[in-house]
Design a protein around this motif. Structure first.
Motif, PDB file in Angstrom:
ATOM      1  N   GLU A   1       0.361  -3.943  -6.920  1.00  0.00           N
ATOM      2  CA  GLU A   1       0.647  -5.262  -6.367  1.00  0.00           C
ATOM      3  C   GLU A   1       2.054  -5.713  -6.747  1.00  0.00           C
ATOM      4  O   GLU A   1       2.459  -5.603  -7.899  1.00  0.00           O
TER       5      GLU A   1
ATOM      6  N   PHE B   1       1.727  -8.579  -2.345  1.00  0.00           N
ATOM      7  CA  PHE B   1       1.371  -7.494  -1.438  1.00  0.00           C
ATOM      8  C   PHE B   1       1.368  -6.197  -2.232  1.00  0.00           C
ATOM      9  O   PHE B   1       1.922  -6.120  -3.331  1.00  0.00           O
ATOM     10  N   THR B   2       0.742  -5.196  -1.658  1.00  0.00           N
ATOM     11  CA  THR B   2       0.796  -3.853  -2.232  1.00  0.00           C
ATOM     12  C   THR B   2       1.841  -3.048  -1.491  1.00  0.00           C
ATOM     13  O   THR B   2       2.002  -3.182  -0.275  1.00  0.00           O
ATOM     14  N   SER B   3       2.571  -2.242  -2.216  1.00  0.00           N
ATOM     15  CA  SER B   3       3.711  -1.535  -1.636  1.00  0.00           C
ATOM     16  C   SER B   3       3.320  -0.581  -0.520  1.00  0.00           C
ATOM     17  O   SER B   3       4.091  -0.380   0.431  1.00  0.00           O
ATOM     18  N   ASP B   4       2.130   0.012  -0.566  1.00  0.00           N
ATOM     19  CA  ASP B   4       1.752   0.974   0.465  1.00  0.00           C
ATOM     20  C   ASP B   4       1.281   0.306   1.744  1.00  0.00           C
ATOM     21  O   ASP B   4       1.131   0.966   2.776  1.00  0.00           O
ATOM     22  N   ARG B   5       1.042  -1.017   1.710  1.00  0.00           N
ATOM     23  CA  ARG B   5       0.571  -1.724   2.895  1.00  0.00           C
ATOM     24  C   ARG B   5       1.603  -2.716   3.432  1.00  0.00           C
ATOM     25  O   ARG B   5       1.320  -3.447   4.386  1.00  0.00           O
ATOM     26  N   PHE B   6       2.767  -2.749   2.849  1.00  0.00           N
ATOM     27  CA  PHE B   6       3.796  -3.705   3.269  1.00  0.00           C
ATOM     28  C   PHE B   6       4.463  -3.225   4.555  1.00  0.00           C
ATOM     29  O   PHE B   6       4.995  -2.118   4.624  1.00  0.00           O
ATOM     30  N   ARG B   7       4.426  -4.054   5.595  1.00  0.00           N
ATOM     31  CA  ARG B   7       5.009  -3.709   6.896  1.00  0.00           C
ATOM     32  C   ARG B   7       6.160  -4.636   7.278  1.00  0.00           C
ATOM     33  O   ARG B   7       6.554  -4.702   8.428  1.00  0.00           O
TER      34      ARG B   7
ATOM     35  N   GLN C   1       3.308   3.560  -5.998  1.00  0.00           N
ATOM     36  CA  GLN C   1       2.768   2.985  -4.780  1.00  0.00           C
ATOM     37  C   GLN C   1       1.380   2.414  -5.044  1.00  0.00           C
ATOM     38  O   GLN C   1       0.668   2.850  -5.945  1.00  0.00           O
ATOM     39  N   GLY C   2       0.974   1.431  -4.228  1.00  0.00           N
ATOM     40  CA  GLY C   2      -0.337   0.827  -4.348  1.00  0.00           C
ATOM     41  C   GLY C   2      -0.436  -0.253  -5.384  1.00  0.00           C
ATOM     42  O   GLY C   2      -1.491  -0.882  -5.528  1.00  0.00           O
TER      43      GLY C   2
END
Length: 501
Positions: A123, A79-85, A120-121
């Motif tokens: 992977e 995952f990418t850190s800025d999109r991890f929920r 951030q961003g």
């Protein structure tokens, strides 16, 4: 029709797919072999923790690979850190081929998992490892974990600690568990004795629900639910008992020493056998208290010195118990002296019994089996928070000492019963009988009954028994000194009793 010749791009695609398939099969064989080796590692000299490190190294090279074996399950999430929920993982309860049942477990990773990542961003790879084995994470105390489950998680980019929103790990079970016998822990590699590693609960909180243990931890590593033995103390309880015993033994040692010095300078106190027996008992208690105080402070010293201290403590205990039996025997003689009982060299024989036999036994054990004495670790509910002292290290010697104490307590109990029967026969002398009751109960209870609490150290009686045992027996020397001074003062005032003549 003319055959269609394959294009170079198609050939390259086929070769690429063939290479990927071969690499995947090769990795499967390697990991499958490693899984089988881990399954057999409990009976091998090769440390299973080394194999676990090898597994982590393989996963670092093939991040996309998921694997399910007999004792290992590995999953890699990108995952990418800025999109991890956040991420929720859960297994299901199933039955293996051998008929055994695997219980569910789950891991819930919060969105704050990547809050410490600087860039951030980029992977990220989250690796989750489920291990079903009792021996891979084995500490020096052979601790047991719930269902033999260890759930691990880590980021390939680095360590994750100090999360504001903790990771939630759930373990399902069919046992009766609560805070007294199960707690959430994580693995500290190479932190225990012999570089084996140890379990710690720092940064983890435990919540118990029916059929489920929920762990909340503020970091990523390998997690499990540590099963605690029922007959153990918490570190706080052990610390308080150590403090009580240190203070009590110090007071008793000071009181017995002062009383002995007073008797040495006042020889008129040593005119009869009763007083001399009291002084021998006080001397044995002084030896016991001083050697106990030394046994904890010298536990970090050289092994030879610790063994000598342990032998001294053992001798002090055996001699003190023997002189308790001598006190009970002398009380019995005092109450039946109407029959003109006379024993030649009476005090010498008591000394041979109460000083000679225990000393001879300890010296023989020390000479022929010196490894019977040494460093003795007192375990707590948290196996990594123990207290060490110089004491017996051999279970047979420990049980032999318990049997020795049990026989003496049985003898004192029988003497007490005999004394009660005699006192009932002389009830017409109410004033004298009342004084005999005070003397006999004061001596017999203090010198025998309190030590009997050692045989009630189980179940719900464990903690109350240990506190009562520690308080009463650590202050026993002080109590005997106060009793003796009180009786001697009354005798000087003209109030005579059978046990103070």
């Amino acid at each position: 029709m003319t055959p269609v010749m394959p294009t170079p791009s198609l050939i390259s695609l086929v070769l690429c797919l063939t290479t990927c398939v071969l690499q995947t099969q090769e990795l499967r064989r390697e990991v499958d072999t490693l899984d089988k080796e881990l399954e057999q590692a409990c009976s091998r000299t090769h440390h299973p923790g080394d194999m676990l490190k090898l597994l982590e190294e393989k996963l670092a090279h093939w991040e996309k690979y998921n694997f399910t074996g007999s004792i290992i399950e590995t999953y890699v999430f990108k995952f990418t850190s800025d999109r991890f929920r956040g991420l929720k993982l859960s297994s299901r309860m199933d039955r293996k081929l051998d008929g055994s049942r695997r219980f569910r477990h789950a891991m819930n990773f919060p969105a704050e998992l990547v809050e410490g990542i600087q860039v951030q961003g980029v992977e990220q790879e989250l690796v989750c490892i489920y291990i079903h084995s009792p021996c891979i994470f084995q500490d020096a105390h052979n601790s047991s974990v719930l269902n033999n489950y260890v759930l691990g998680a880590y980021l390939q980019s680095g360590r994750v600690v100090g999360l504001s929103q903790p990771v939630e790990i759930q373990f399902w079970h069919d046992m009766v568990l609560d805070a007294s016998n199960a707690t959430c822990v994580f693995w500290q590699p190479e932190a225990g004795a012999g570089s084996t590693g140890s379990w710690s609960k720092e940064g983890c909180e435990t919540t118990h629900r029916e059929g489920t243990v929920i762990c909340h931890c503020n970091h990523l590593t390998y997690f499990a639910v540590l099963l605690l033995p029922t007959d153990t103390l918490s570190p706080a309880q052990l610390a308080s008992l150590t403090y009580i015993s240190t203070i009590g033994c110090s007071l008793s040692a000071a009181a017995t020493l002062c009383t002995l010095l007073l008797c040495c300078f006042s020889r008129q106190w040593l005119r009869d056998n009763t007083t001399k027996i009291h002084m021998h008992l006080l001397a044995a208690l002084l030896l016991l208290n001083c050697s106990f105080l030394l046994s904890t402070s010298l536990a970090t010293s050289a092994e030879g010195l610790c063994r000598v201290t342990a032998a001294l403590l053992h001798a002090g205990l055996l001699c003190a118990l023997a002189w308790m039996a001598a006190e009970a025997f002398h009380l019995l003689l005092l109450l039946v002296k109407v029959y003109n009982v006379y024993i030649q060299h009476y005090l010498l024989k008591l000394c041979l019994f109460a000083w000679g036999l225990p000393t001879l036994a300890v010296v023989a054990v020390f000479v022929f089996r010196s490894d019977t004495y040494g460093y003795h670790a007192i375990s707590t509910s948290e196996g990594y928070s123990n207290v060490t002292m110089c004491w017996l290290t051999s279970p047979p010697a420990h049980y032999a000492t318990l049997c020795y104490a049990g026989l003496i307590l049985l003898f004192n109990t029988l003497v007490l019963g005999r004394v009660v029967m005699i006192l009932r026969r002389i009830q017409q002398q109410k004033r004298q009988a009342r004084k005999d009751w005070v003397t006999v109960l004061g001596l017999t209870c203090l010198l025998g009954t309190t030590w009997g609490l050692a045989f009630f150290s189980f179940g719900v009686f464990l903690v109350p028994q240990l506190y009562l045992f520690t308080i009463l027996n650590s202050l026993q020397g002080l109590f005997v000194c106060l009793w003796y001074v009180t009786v001697h003062r009354q005798s000087k005032l003209g109030t005579n009793s059978d046990t103070s003549r």
